[in-house]
Motif scaffolding. Structure first.
Motif, short mmCIF file in Angstrom:
data_model
loop_
_atom_site.label_atom_id
_atom_site.label_comp_id
_atom_site.label_asym_id
_atom_site.label_seq_id
_atom_site.Cartn_x
_atom_site.Cartn_y
_atom_site.Cartn_z
N PRO A 1 48.38 35.82 32.82
CA PRO A 1 46.99 36.25 32.58
C PRO A 1 46.15 36.34 33.85
N GLU A 2 46.51 35.60 34.89
CA GLU A 2 45.74 35.66 36.13
C GLU A 2 46.35 36.75 37.01
N SER A 3 45.82 37.96 36.85
CA SER A 3 46.41 39.14 37.49
C SER A 3 45.37 39.92 38.28
N ALA A 4 45.86 40.83 39.10
CA ALA A 4 44.98 41.67 39.91
C ALA A 4 44.10 42.57 39.04
N ALA A 5 44.51 42.80 37.80
CA ALA A 5 43.69 43.63 36.90
C ALA A 5 42.31 43.03 36.69
N ARG A 6 42.18 41.72 36.86
CA ARG A 6 40.87 41.07 36.71
C ARG A 6 39.87 41.62 37.73
N LEU A 7 40.30 41.79 38.96
CA LEU A 7 39.41 42.35 39.98
C LEU A 7 39.18 43.84 39.75
N ASP A 8 40.21 44.53 39.25
CA ASP A 8 40.07 45.97 39.00
C ASP A 8 38.99 46.25 37.95
N VAL A 9 39.01 45.48 36.85
CA VAL A 9 38.03 45.76 35.79
C VAL A 9 36.62 45.40 36.24
N ILE A 10 36.49 44.37 37.07
CA ILE A 10 35.17 44.02 37.60
C ILE A 10 34.64 45.15 38.47
N GLN A 11 35.47 45.63 39.37
CA GLN A 11 35.04 46.72 40.24
C GLN A 11 34.71 47.97 39.44
N ASP A 12 35.55 48.29 38.46
CA ASP A 12 35.30 49.47 37.64
C ASP A 12 33.98 49.35 36.89
N ARG A 13 33.70 48.16 36.37
CA ARG A 13 32.47 47.96 35.60
C ARG A 13 31.24 48.08 36.50
N ILE A 14 31.32 47.52 37.69
CA ILE A 14 30.20 47.61 38.63
C ILE A 14 29.92 49.07 38.98
N LEU A 15 30.98 49.84 39.16
CA LEU A 15 30.81 51.26 39.49
C LEU A 15 30.30 52.05 38.29
N ALA A 16 30.93 51.88 37.14
CA ALA A 16 30.58 52.67 35.96
C ALA A 16 29.16 52.39 35.48
N SER A 17 28.70 51.16 35.68
CA SER A 17 27.36 50.78 35.23
C SER A 17 26.27 51.22 36.21
N GLY A 18 26.67 51.68 37.39
CA GLY A 18 25.70 52.02 38.42
C GLY A 18 25.18 50.82 39.18
N LEU A 19 25.72 49.65 38.87
CA LEU A 19 25.25 48.43 39.49
C LEU A 19 25.56 48.38 40.98
#
Length: 309
Positions: A22-40
């Motif tokens: 469960p502790e995978s690189a995908a955790r950082l990927d989804v955070i980055q994607d969310r920051i970008l997609a939200s305009g944050l």
């Protein structure tokens, strides 16, 4: 220019513990994607984590542990540390940036460049004690940064741990340091099933399963903030775990993303009103990828609302 920073590095994705871990690189990927997609991303400062050195690990860990980790790095495949925590050939490449992010955050705050830094890094750290790696954690990123801040002359530091699992490694490192106030909430019973420790500088706030955001508010307002008023920290560190979220099946608390936003805004407002230098947060747990991404977004929005209304 924003004074709220996300501090990370692509190398933090190189650590790998197996396809089903469960502790995978995908955790950082989804955070980055969310920051970008939200305009944050347009409202935040983005800082690359510097590379930590071996001497930095030794600020909070024994020579025995550091050597053990170095010697067990495999040439290929995986090496086991504690059953849940594994090493791969690229682990140290990730570790040096995960640790380095905290050092970078301390430097940026002490230089007056930022008010808050969110270290979006992995592997996490709060289960790592002076002599042992455990619970997905190799070295204790936050503890090393606290020791670094102390070395730079910061005399009183508060640590707030909101991961659903007790930060036993962090507690073991600072339990006898009266210059550090450690406040932690966690589900009980749940790994690592800690015993209550009576220390003037420790506030343990165990929560029963199914506790929700109201319990978080009661702990923060009723226990932690009064203790911090009395302690008067100069700098605040947060072990920001997002695995207490309702959708995260690693445990059974019922926080939602708005609770993380409330927490970060409340702590940031407290820091402002009490002349605290800043707030440094570290990604710890959080394994339901969508809930993690939403939780981090709200956490960062809470800091923006406090520091840059």
């Amino acid at each position: 220019m924003s004074r709220i920073a996300v501090i990370s590095h692509p190398a933090c994705r190189r650590h790998h513990m197996g396809d089903d871990h469960p502790e995978s690189a995908a955790r950082l990927d989804v955070i980055q994607d969310r920051i970008l997609a939200s305009g944050l991303d347009l409202s935040l400062k983005h800082i690359s984590a510097r590379k930590a050195q071996r001497d930095d690990y030794l600020r909070a860990h024994s020579e025995q542990l550091v050597s053990q980790v170095e010697q067990r790095i495999p040439e290929q495949g995986y090496a086991d540390l504690d059953g849940d925590t594994h090493l791969c050939p690229q682990t140290m490449t990730s570790v040096e940036r995960a640790v380095g992010a905290g050092l970078t955050a301390v430097d940026e705050i002490l230089a007056g460049q930022i008010d808050a830094g969110f270290c979006a890094v992995r592997p996490p750290g709060h289960h790592a004690s002076r002599d042992n790696s455990a619970g997905f954690c190799i070295f204790n990123n936050l503890a090393i940064a606290v020791r670094y801040a102390q070395a730079q002359g910061v005399e009183r530091i508060a640590i707030l741990d909101i991961d659903v699992h007790h930060g036993d490694g962090t507690q073991s490192i600072f339990a006898d340091d009266d210059k550090v106030l450690l406040c932690s909430l966690y589900q009980n019973p749940l790994y690592p099933n800690p015993e209550r420790v009576q220390r003037a500088n420790l506030i343990q706030s165990p929560l029963p399963p199914a506790s929700d955001g109201n319990a978080l508010r009661e702990v923060v307002e009723g226990q932690w903030l009064p203790a911090m008023v009395h302690f008067a920290p100069q700098l605040i560190f947060v072990s920001a775990g997002f695995d207490a979220h309702l959708e995260d099946d690693m445990a059974a608390l019922k926080f939602v993303e708005q609770d993380y936003g409330w927490f970060s805004q409340r702590i940031s407002e407290f820091a402002q009103h009490n002349d605290i230098l800043g707030v440094i947060s570290f990604l710890e747990g959080g394994y339901h990828l969508s809930a993690l991404a939403r939780g981090v977004e709200h956490y960062l929005r809470g800091q923006l609302a406090a520091y840059e209304p």
